[in-house]
Design a protein around this motif. Structure first.
Motif, mmCIF file in Angstrom:
data_model
loop_
_atom_site.group_PDB
_atom_site.id
_atom_site.type_symbol
_atom_site.label_atom_id
_atom_site.label_comp_id
_atom_site.label_asym_id
_atom_site.label_seq_id
_atom_site.Cartn_x
_atom_site.Cartn_y
_atom_site.Cartn_z
ATOM 1 N N ASP A 58 0.815 -1.223 0.000
ATOM 2 C CA ASP A 58 0.000 0.000 0.000
ATOM 3 C C ASP A 58 0.843 1.264 0.000
ATOM 4 O OD1 ASP A 58 -2.247 -1.408 -0.122
ATOM 5 O OD2 ASP A 58 -3.020 -0.918 1.875
ATOM 6 N N SER A 115 0.398 5.730 -5.980
ATOM 7 C CA SER A 115 -0.840 5.533 -6.733
ATOM 8 C C SER A 115 -1.883 4.802 -5.888
ATOM 9 C CB SER A 115 -0.557 4.740 -8.005
ATOM 10 O OG SER A 115 0.036 3.505 -7.702
ATOM 11 N N ILE A 116 -1.418 3.884 -5.033
ATOM 12 C CA ILE A 116 -2.365 3.165 -4.174
ATOM 13 C C ILE A 116 -2.901 4.105 -3.085
ATOM 14 C CG2 ILE A 116 -2.622 1.252 -2.530
ATOM 15 C CD1 ILE A 116 -2.422 0.409 -5.508
ATOM 16 N N ASN A 117 -2.041 4.980 -2.597
ATOM 17 C CA ASN A 117 -2.515 5.975 -1.640
ATOM 18 C C ASN A 117 -3.567 6.881 -2.270
ATOM 19 O OD1 ASN A 117 -1.281 5.733 0.992
ATOM 20 N ND2 ASN A 117 0.645 5.901 -0.115
ATOM 21 N N LYS A 148 2.837 2.455 -2.465
ATOM 22 C CA LYS A 148 2.956 3.189 -3.723
ATOM 23 C C LYS A 148 2.026 4.401 -3.694
ATOM 24 C CE LYS A 148 2.753 1.008 -7.616
ATOM 25 N NZ LYS A 148 2.238 -0.018 -8.541
#
Lengths: 202, 125, 293
Positions: free
Chosen positions: A52, A56-58, A54
Motif C-alpha cells: 500500500d 498511486s495506491i494511496n 505506492k
C-alpha cells in the motif's frame, strides 16, 4: 474500515497460501516455534504494508470513502489479525504434529515481540518508506555491535538472560504486567502514525 | 425533425439549432403542441454540449416559438405561429417593395426581376 | 443554479509553485472542462477537490459540505478517474472490484457488469497486463458503478485512441441525461471539449482566468489577423497578446464586438480555439511580467 483489513487479507491470499504450508514444514523440522512465528508475522505484516506504499495506491485509498485515520487504523488492526492467524496456524500445527499445546506465555511473548516491531517500524515507514527500514535496521545493528564490543561486552548474554527471566516468570500477573507496556507502546505508535499520515501528500 | 450542424460555420452552434427548429416551426413541419426532444436528449443526438441546446431552447422560448412545462418538457407554441407568419410576410412585402423600387430606378423589367428572384431563391437553401 | 464544487479564495504553496486566491465553482447537471497548460496547477486543484491535499487557506466544499466533517459522505458521491493506474497490479479486475465494492453503499453490480461487457474488459486477467486504454476503461467502470453524482476525471482522454475518445464522449452524454449528474474533468486535448463541455474553467500559473459557458467564449473571444501597420499604442491595448511577423499580425481579443467596431473590415476575425486562448493568455502574462520588471 474492516473492508480495508479484508482487502489486505485478500491481497495476501496468495502469499498466505504459500507461506502457511512452509510454516507447517518448519514445524516438522522442530525449529523454535517462537522464532518461526515472529519471522512469519513480520514478513506478512510488512508485505501488506509495502503493497500500500505506492503513491498511486494511496491515491486510490484516499479517493475512496475512507478517512486517513481509517486507512492507518486498518493497518494496525490488520497486523493483529495476521498475528492471530499465524499463531493459530502454529498452535494447531504444533498440536497435530507434535501433540503438544503451546503455552500461552510463549504466545504472549511472540505477540509482544511482533507488536514492538510493528510499533517501531510503522511510524518510521509512514514517515519515510519501508524500503529504508532495512537500512535503518542495518544501521541499528552496526550501532548494536559497536555497543556490544566497546561498552557492554556481555550484552548478548544479558539479553538472553533477560528473555530467560521473562519466560520463567511463574506468576501470570507479572506476565500481564509486562504485556501492558507493549499495549501502551502499540497504541502510542498507532496515534503517532495517524498524525504522520494525516500530513502526507501524494 | 432534421437538424444539421456545421462545426466549421461562423455561426454559433446554438444559433444553428435555433434557426433550424424555428424554420421547422414556421414551415409547419413541427406543429403546435408537438413535443420537442428534451434538451439533454437533443444534445446527445447532435453530439453537442447541453448548454448549447439549452441556449437554443431558451432563445426559442423567449421569442415565443416554444413553451416548456416543468417536469414535462418543451412544446411548440400555438398562438404565435400565425402572428409570426403574418409578421414575416409583412417584412417580406416591405423588402420586395424596396427591391421593386430599386429595380424601377435603374429600369429593370418585371421578368428580369423575376428571373433574378428565381435564381437567388434556388441558390439559397 | 446549484454548485456541486466550490473553491473559495484557496491558496496553496506546493511543489515550488503557488495557487493564488483560487475561486472556482462547478455547476450541477453540467459538464465542466478544466483546461490549462502543463504544470499550472490542474492536478493540484483536482487533488484539493478530492481532499488528497489540503489548502493552506480558503475553503473547499462539495455538495455544500466540507471535508472536515463530511469526508465519507462526500466521497460516497464521487466517482474518480485518474491519469495513472491506481489499482493493484498483481490482481485481476474481479478481485479489484471485490476490494472497491464494499467501500460504497450504492455499489451496483449490474452496472459494473454492463460496462465490463461494453468495454470488453477481461475480469480474470492481471491488471498489470492491461493497456493504457483498458486501464482507463477499468477506472471508468469503477467510477460509474456506484451511482456517483459527481464524476471527477484527471486527463481521462490522454493516451486513448481517437475512436475510444469519441465513444467516451458518447458515454458521458448518456450519463448527463437525467440532469442530476455533474462532470468535472481536466484535459489538454481541447478538441474533446467541443462536443461535451458546457462550461470551461481555465487556470494559468495557479490562478483562475475564467469559468464561462463554452458558447460565450466564442462570442467574446476572437482571433484577429491583419496588417502590422494597423497596430499602434492604442489599438494594441485591445489584445491580450499579439504575434507579429514580417507579413502581418495575429492577436487575441476578449471583446470581439469592440474589436470589430475599431477595425471594421480591415482585419480578418476568426473563431478562436481553446488552444489559441491558452497560448495567447500565457504569452500575455509573460509580457506583463517582462514589462513590469
Amino acid at each position: 474500515m474492516f473492508n480495508l483489513v479484508l482487502k489486505d487479507i485478500l491481497l495476501q491470499k496468495k502469499t498466505l497460501m504459500i507461506l502457511l504450508p512452509i510454516l507447517f514444514f518448519y514445524l516438522f523440522t522442530g525449529a523454535s516455534t517462537s522464532y518461526v512465528a515472529i519471522i512469519f508475522c513480520i514478513a506478512i505484516i510488512m508485505n501488506a504494508f509495502a503493497l500500500d506504499e505506492k503513491s498511486s495506491i494511496n491515491l486510490l485509498l484516499n479517493s475512496l470513502p475512507y478517512t486517513r485515520k481509517e486507512i492507518v487504523s486498518s493497518k494496525y488492526i490488520g497486523a493483529i489479525v495476521f498475528i492471530i492467524l499465524v499463531l493459530l496456524t502454529i498452535f494447531i500445527g504444533n498440536w497435530i504434529i507434535h501433540g503438544e499445546i503451546i503455552q500461552w506465555k510463549q504466545l504472549l511473548f511472540t505477540i509482544s515481540i511482533v507488536a514492538i516491531f510493528v510499533s517501531l517500524s510503522f511510524p518510521f515507514s509512514y514517515l519515510l518508506k519501508s524500503q529504508y527500514l532495512m537500512i535503518a535496521m542495518g544501521v541499528s545493528f552496526v550501532i548494536y555491535m559497536i555497543i556490544a564490543n566497546k561498552f557492554i561486552p556481555d550484552i548478548n548474554d544479558r539479553i538472553r538472560e533477560a528473555v530467560q527471566t521473562v519466560l520463567s516468570f511463574s506468576n501470570s500477573q507479572q506476565y500481564l504486567l509486562l504485556f501492558l507496556p507493549v499495549v501502551i507502546l502499540y497504541s502510542f505508535s498507532w496515534m503517532l502514525s495517524i498524525r504522520i499520515y494525516s500530513k502526507k501528500v501524494f | 425533425m432534421q437538424i444539421i450542424i456545421s462545426n466549421h460555420s461562423k455561426e454559433p452552434i446554438y444559433e444553428q439549432i435555433y434557426a433550424q427548429i424555428k424554420k421547422h416551426i414556421l414551415t409547419n413541419e413541427l406543429q403546435a403542441g408537438q413535443f420537442l426532444p428534451s434538451m439533454r436528449q437533443l444534445a446527445k443526438d447532435l453530439d453537442v454540449s447541453v448548454i448549447t441546446t439549452k441556449r437554443a431552447y431558451e432563445e426559442l422560448e423567449k421569442n415565443g416559438f416554444i413553451f416548456s412545462v416543468v417536469g414535462k418538457g418543451s412544446f411548440v407554441s400555438e398562438q404565435n405561429n400565425e402572428l409570426i407568419r403574418e409578421r414575416k410576410m409583412k417584412v417580406i412585402e416591405e423588402q420586395l417593395v424596396a427591391a421593386i423600387q430599386n429595380s424601377k430606378e435603374i429600369g429593370i423589367e418585371l421578368t428580369e426581376l423575376k428571373e433574378l428572384l428565381t435564381m437567388l431563391y434556388k441558390e439559397e437553401i | 443554479m446549484e454548485n456541486v464544487i466550490e473553491l473559495q479564495h484557496v491558496n496553496k504553496a506546493f511543489n515550488g509553485f503557488q495557487m493564488k486566491d483560487l475561486s472556482i465553482s462547478v455547476k450541477k447537471g453540467f459538464v465542466t472542462g478544466f483546461i490549462g497548460g502543463n504544470g499550472v496547477g490542474k492536478s493540484t486543484t483536482i487533488k484539493m477537490i478530492m481532499n488528497l491535499l489540503q489548502p493552506d487557506s480558503g475553503t473547499i466544499s462539495l455538495f455544500g459540505m466540507d471535508y472536515k466533517k463530511h469526508e465519507k459522505e462526500i466521497k460516497q458521491r464521487i466517482g474518480f478517474v485518474f491519469d495513472d493506474n491506481i489499482f493493484y497490479e498483481n490482481i485481476t479486475l474481479a478481485e479489484m472490484k471485490q476490494m472497491i465494492k464494499p467501500a460504497y453503499k450504492n455499489w451496483d453490480d449490474a452496472i459494473f457488469k454492463q460496462y465490463v461487457d461494453m468495454f470488453e474488459l477481461p475480469l480474470k486477467k492481471n491488471i498489470k497486463t492491461f493497456s493504457k486504454g483498458m486501464m482507463m476503461k477499468a477506472s471508468l467502470t469503477m467510477a460509474l458503478s456506484h451511482h456517483a453524482e459527481l464524476i471527477i476525471m484527471d486527463e481521462p482522454t490522454s493516451g486513448l485512441d481517437p475512436i475510444f475518445r469519441r465513444e467516451l464522449l458518447d458515454i458521458l452524454h448518456d450519463l448527463m441525461q437525467n440532469g442530476e449528474r455533474t462532470i468535472f474533468f481536466s484535459t489538454h486535448i481541447t478538441t474533446d471539449l467541443d462536443r461535451i463541455a458546457d462550461y470551461i474553467t481555465f487556470i494559468h500559473n495557479g490562478q483562475h482566468i475564467f469559468t464561462k459557458e463554452y458558447y460565450k467564449i466564442e462570442e467574446e473571444y476572437a482571433i484577429v489577423k491583419g496588417e502590422t501597420n494597423l497596430l499602434d499604442r492604442d489599438t494594441e491595448k485591445e489584445f491580450i497578446a499579439i504575434r507579429k511577423s514580417n507579413h502581418g499580425f495575429e492577436a487575441l481579443t476578449t471583446n470581439k464586438k469592440r474589436t470589430e467596431d475599431i477595425f471594421g473590415e480591415t482585419v480578418i476575425i476568426e473563431k478562436p480555439t481553446l488552444e489559441d486562448i491558452m497560448l495567447y493568455t500565457k504569452k500575455g502574462r509573460e509580457n506583463d511580467v517582462q514589462s513590469r520588471s
